[in-house]
Scaffold this motif. Structure first.
Motif, PDB file in Angstrom:
ATOM      1  N   PHE A 184       0.853  -1.209   0.000  1.00  0.00           N
ATOM      2  CA  PHE A 184       0.000   0.000   0.000  1.00  0.00           C
ATOM      3  C   PHE A 184       0.880   1.247   0.000  1.00  0.00           C
ATOM      4  O   PHE A 184       1.769   1.379   0.846  1.00  0.00           O
ATOM      5  N   LYS A 185       0.648   2.130  -0.933  1.00  0.00           N
ATOM      6  CA  LYS A 185       1.341   3.413  -0.940  1.00  0.00           C
ATOM      7  C   LYS A 185       0.389   4.467  -0.376  1.00  0.00           C
ATOM      8  O   LYS A 185      -0.622   4.793  -0.987  1.00  0.00           O
ATOM      9  N   MET A 186       0.749   4.974   0.818  1.00  0.00           N
ATOM     10  CA  MET A 186      -0.103   5.922   1.527  1.00  0.00           C
ATOM     11  C   MET A 186       0.055   7.333   0.936  1.00  0.00           C
ATOM     12  O   MET A 186       1.076   7.641   0.286  1.00  0.00           O
ATOM     13  N   PRO A 187      -0.910   8.230   1.167  1.00  0.00           N
ATOM     14  CA  PRO A 187      -0.806   9.614   0.652  1.00  0.00           C
ATOM     15  C   PRO A 187       0.429  10.341   1.183  1.00  0.00           C
ATOM     16  O   PRO A 187       0.972  11.227   0.498  1.00  0.00           O
ATOM     17  N   SER A 188       0.917   9.924   2.365  1.00  0.00           N
ATOM     18  CA  SER A 188       2.089  10.587   2.938  1.00  0.00           C
ATOM     19  C   SER A 188       3.387  10.092   2.326  1.00  0.00           C
ATOM     20  O   SER A 188       4.466  10.611   2.635  1.00  0.00           O
ATOM     21  N   GLY A 189       3.302   9.061   1.445  1.00  0.00           N
ATOM     22  CA  GLY A 189       4.502   8.483   0.844  1.00  0.00           C
ATOM     23  C   GLY A 189       4.970   7.225   1.549  1.00  0.00           C
ATOM     24  O   GLY A 189       5.883   6.543   1.059  1.00  0.00           O
ATOM     25  N   GLU A 190       4.369   6.948   2.695  1.00  0.00           N
ATOM     26  CA  GLU A 190       4.734   5.761   3.460  1.00  0.00           C
ATOM     27  C   GLU A 190       4.270   4.506   2.713  1.00  0.00           C
ATOM     28  O   GLU A 190       3.216   4.505   2.097  1.00  0.00           O
ATOM     29  N   ARG A 191       5.073   3.434   2.783  1.00  0.00           N
ATOM     30  CA  ARG A 191       4.740   2.159   2.158  1.00  0.00           C
ATOM     31  C   ARG A 191       4.381   1.147   3.241  1.00  0.00           C
ATOM     32  O   ARG A 191       5.102   0.982   4.215  1.00  0.00           O
ATOM     33  N   LEU A 192       3.258   0.508   3.033  1.00  0.00           N
ATOM     34  CA  LEU A 192       2.815  -0.536   3.950  1.00  0.00           C
ATOM     35  C   LEU A 192       2.767  -1.861   3.171  1.00  0.00           C
ATOM     36  O   LEU A 192       2.251  -1.889   2.044  1.00  0.00           O
ATOM     37  N   GLU A 193       3.270  -2.888   3.773  1.00  0.00           N
ATOM     38  CA  GLU A 193       3.265  -4.201   3.114  1.00  0.00           C
ATOM     39  C   GLU A 193       2.559  -5.196   4.029  1.00  0.00           C
ATOM     40  O   GLU A 193       2.861  -5.292   5.222  1.00  0.00           O
ATOM     41  N   ARG A 194       1.661  -5.986   3.422  1.00  0.00           N
ATOM     42  CA  ARG A 194       0.842  -6.901   4.220  1.00  0.00           C
ATOM     43  C   ARG A 194       0.394  -8.054   3.324  1.00  0.00           C
ATOM     44  O   ARG A 194       0.092  -7.872   2.160  1.00  0.00           O
TER      45      ARG A 194
END
Length: 436
Positions: free
Chosen positions: A362-372
């Motif tokens: 997941f690429k968040m609006p803040s630029g953070e990347r989440l992986e799940r």
């Protein structure tokens, strides 16, 4: 003209009024215009009416000012009836005068006593204006039309007009079949000098004592000899009988006696005219002050109204802002509670080697990347809940694939599995902040 405190428009109206009416006294012109609210047309018409003997706008049939009839302040001119010198010379005149005085006194007492039991029909005044007009018509037929202008209204109307117009009122009471009255009408009133003087200086009212109106006036003014003339003028705010002429009078004597009465009392009219002008000026100043005060009051009220409106507008804005903040606070609190509740609904992450595992970045609006990792059997709602419960997640968002770009309907198709949604073993999904 400068001392009268007039505007240019008022000065022009006074000059026009003077030209149209022939009145030389500027104070009189100003007084007439002020009484008519500076309406030149009405003022001129009213003045012409009076000059022609017709009642003015102020004339009233029923209310007449009281006339002060005090012999102490009067100029009294008495001429013995014609024939008084036929016997006895001066002594005969004296005897005749005393006899006439006693006779008049006795007859007055007898008339008063007689009136208690029998009412003289002449006392009933049913048509005062009609009585006056009948006398004027009779005068014109019997003695000709060469005479001063007679006022064509009742005694009450004449008094009101004389008071309002600040003019001397000359009363003439005629006695039918009286030779002295007949000679007075034919000779004295027909004289050109008398006509000119009366028309230019006084308001003249005439009637016969044989009519109800004439008889009532003769009783009011206590006429003793005929022809009877009385001069009434506004003196110290009261209509006052200032002169009386009783008995035969030629035009020379009439001019001299009227001149003496007028010259002795004209100062009262000048004073009344000055007081009227001063009152008018005071009233004008007061009206201007009242208008200025009302204008200032309206301005203050308008200022206060605008101030109240501005305060009300600010109050509404503050209230709306407080309500908005409260709603926002409640919304955030609801979202916080929802995240806590949904966190327990998120399925556990499968092992990396699980054959049904799907790796999602997941690429968040803040630029953070989440992986799940999820299972293919997990639903779109599970993906949505995972993102929603993450601390860096926006409150309102949508999730889309990269290429081709496709919005996942996580709400309307919440129960669709990842396999049914077309997601493969490895996916990159973009989270878009809908409130940004």
């Amino acid at each position: 003209m400068d001392d009268l405190n007039l505007s240019q428009d008022q000065t022009e109206k006074i000059l026009q009024f003077q030209d149209l009416t022939g009145i030389e006294n500027l104070a009189v012109c100003r007084d007439a215009l002020q009484r008519h609210g500076w309406d030149l047309e009405v003022a001129v018409q009213d003045q012409l009416n009076i000059s022609e003997g017709r009642p003015s706008l102020y004339a009233s049939e029923h209310t007449a000012p009281t006339v002060v009839n005090d012999g102490i302040v009067q100029h009294v001119f008495y001429s013995p009836p014609s024939g008084s010198y036929r016997w006895g010379g001066p002594f005969g005149y004296l005897v005749t005068f005393v006899f006439q005085f006693c006779y008049n006194t006795l007859t007055s007492i007898l008339k008063f006593a007689f009136s208690l039991f029998w009412k003289d029909t002449r006392r009933a005044v049913t048509d005062p204006v009609g009585d006056v007009l009948k006398f004027i018509d009779h005068f014109n037929e019997a003695y000709g039309r060469s005479h001063p202008v007679f006022y064509q209204g009742s005694y009450s109307q004449a008094l009101n007009d004389a008071k309002q117009e600040l003019k001397f009122l000359l009363i003439y009471l005629h006695q039918d079949n009286n030779q002295d009255c007949i000679n007075f009408c034919r000779e004295t009133l027909a004289n050109a000098e008398v006509i000119n003087y009366v028309n230019n200086n006084v308001l003249m009212w005439a009637c016969t004592t044989n009519s109800g109106e004439g008889y009532a006036v003769s009783q009011t003014l206590r006429a003793g000899g005929f022809p009877f003339l009385a001069v009434i003028v506004l003196k110290e705010s009261r209509m006052t009988l200032v002169g009386r002429l009783e008995g035969p009078t030629n035009f020379t004597e009439l001019m001299s006696r009227l001149g003496a009465i007028v010259s002795s009392n004209v100062s009262y009219l000048d004073t009344a005219r000055s007081e009227r002008i001063a009152r008018s000026l005071t009233q004008t100043i007061r009206r201007e002050q009242d208008a200025a005060y009302l204008e200032s009051l309206r301005a203050d009220q308008e200022k206060e109204r605008r101030k109240c409106e501005e305060e009300e507008r600010k109050r509404r804005l503050e209230e709306e802002e407080r309500n908005r903040q409260l709603k926002e606070q409640l919304r955030k609190e609801a979202i916080r509670k929802a995240k806590v509740e949904m966190a327990s609904e998120i399925p556990s992450e499968p092992e990396a080697l699980h054959p049904e595992a799907v790796c999602v970045v997941f690429k968040m609006p803040s630029g953070e990347r989440l992986e799940r990792r999820f299972l293919r059997s997990h639903t779109l709602k599970d993906i949505y809940n995972y993102v929603f419960c993450h601390p860096s997640s926006p409150d309102c968002f949508e999730i889309a694939t990269n290429f081709p770009k496709r919005i996942l309907q996580c709400e309307s198709e919440a129960q669709k599995t990842l396999l049914d949604a077309g997601l493969g073993k490895s996916e990159v999904l973009f989270v878009y902040d809908l409130e940004a």
